[in-house]
Design an enzyme around this catalytic site. Sequence first.
Site, PDB file in Angstrom:
ATOM      1  CD  GLU A  35      49.070  40.867   3.985  1.00  0.00           C
ATOM      2  OE1 GLU A  35      49.710  40.629   2.931  1.00  0.00           O
ATOM      3  OE2 GLU A  35      48.863  40.024   4.876  1.00  0.00           O
ATOM      4  CB  THR A  42      45.465  32.124   1.080  1.00  0.00           C
ATOM      5  OG1 THR A  42      46.877  32.332   0.990  1.00  0.00           O
ATOM      6  CG2 THR A  42      45.059  31.032   0.091  1.00  0.00           C
ATOM      7  CE  LYS A  51      37.540  26.618  -2.990  1.00  0.00           C
ATOM      8  NZ  LYS A  51      38.175  25.818  -1.910  1.00  0.00           N
ATOM      9  CB  ALA A 115      56.473  42.867   9.423  1.00  0.00           C
ATOM     10  CE1 TYR A 178      41.839  23.128  -0.720  1.00  0.00           C
ATOM     11  CE2 TYR A 178      43.309  21.535   0.273  1.00  0.00           C
ATOM     12  CZ  TYR A 178      42.885  22.834   0.141  1.00  0.00           C
ATOM     13  OH  TYR A 178      43.479  23.834   0.854  1.00  0.00           O
ATOM     14  CB  ILE A 179      44.073  23.399  -4.915  1.00  0.00           C
ATOM     15  CG1 ILE A 179      43.973  23.972  -3.498  1.00  0.00           C
ATOM     16  CG2 ILE A 179      44.254  24.537  -5.915  1.00  0.00           C
ATOM     17  CD1 ILE A 179      45.235  24.672  -3.025  1.00  0.00           C
ATOM     18  CD  GLU A 440      14.779  10.522   2.549  1.00  0.00           C
ATOM     19  OE1 GLU A 440      14.008   9.816   3.216  1.00  0.00           O
ATOM     20  OE2 GLU A 440      14.419  11.190   1.562  1.00  0.00           O
TER      21      GLU A 440
END
Length: 452
Positions: A35, A42, A51, A115, A178-179, A440
């Site tokens: 990594e 993310t 968020k 990598a 949506y972001i 309901e």
Amino acid sequence: MTFDYDLFVIGGGSGGVRAARVAAGETGAKVALAEEDRYGGTCVQRGCVPKKLMVFASGYGEMAKDAASYGWAMHAGGFDWQVFKEKLEAELDRLEGVYRKLLAGSDVEMFDARATVKDAHTVQLSTGETKTAKHILLAMGGKPVKPGIPGEELAITSNEIFHLETLPKRVLIVGGGYIACEFAGILNGLGAQVTQFYRGAQVLRGFDDEARGLVAEEMRKAGVDLHLGTNILEMKRDGEGIWVKATNGTESHYDEVMFATGRAPNTEGMGLEEVGVELGRHGQVVVDAFSQTAVPSIYAIGDVTDRVNLTPVAIREGMAFVETVFKGNPTPVDHDLIPSAVFTQPELGTVGLSEEAARENEEVEVYCTSFKPMQQSFAGREDRVLMKLVVSKANRTVLGCHIVAPNAGEMIQLAGIAVKMGATKEDFDRTVAVHPTMSEELVTMRSPMRTA
């Protein structure tokens, strides 16, 4: 041929970490993971987790106002971004530590390095080392992209929004997904003056039209200055902030401009096409139902494949990969009827087909109700919620469920089980209502509003 590892995972996000530690911990495979940034990917570092914490933070102002209507002598003071930011960063550090500990506990060897793929069984690390593996798993995720507008270097993306030194007083958000909508609600709730541009006719493209229409209406009522059919022509910095010229003819100044105009798979410069891995038109890794690429030893999961870009889906894909490759149980990935939530204010929860998509396939009945919820109505607010079922007229199966309401994400998780099981409208009808609740209404709607 002898390899250094049975599996080498590129990417320390949720999908890659899950695949690595399950392969190592449950099958005894020798596994390594690389990594180049922070562990958690993310979701943990630049998405879902920070968020959602910001969503929580942004709601307390309205909560305090509502509390007064319920007899509490209290008020909301000014929001302190620095206090929140320090706690947020500490929490993200803690979660990264959890991910590292999980990997170490499963005997996964970790490389804090970039990598790239050298050949079908070899990865090249930015440290200069090369490592070989019987299998390589690509789990590099995605990244936000900017749309190519003059002056776009002045803008931030969802990557930087969590690390601002100060909370902007005037902010422009560009995008309608949506972001974009989530951060419009967040920043508005934290006290910023929020303007949102979206070039399309309505935000949240791809979601049920009725549901996204209500979200847009409620966003505007809450104070977001939403402009549809609008985009930026150009932007530049001057003495008053960031000057923006829009396609609707307006010129305005903002302290920050945030682009939420799409994401791209992290495949650039990875050496994939050179070794025979096929990439799609948007740079995504092309895989089959078992997440295998055109190179038999190389697999890919998560956002880098651009299938269904959700954290739980990446985790499921990682688990299916381990079942297929390391447990001898070929397991295709199931992308059907995935429940999801958009953490706008109010939230949008959805599973299955929208009304528009369903009626393209067959005749449907639509059961729908919109009302003012008890808690907010008592406080004198005009907020509205939506409960909607899209039902096959032929076999009565619930094809889609859509909820716009506070805590819709919590509701849709449970409704998603029923829809995934193939529940019919009569199954919903036979279920006794939990009263008094918003949800309901999902089991008390008797007559369809329309047939489509």
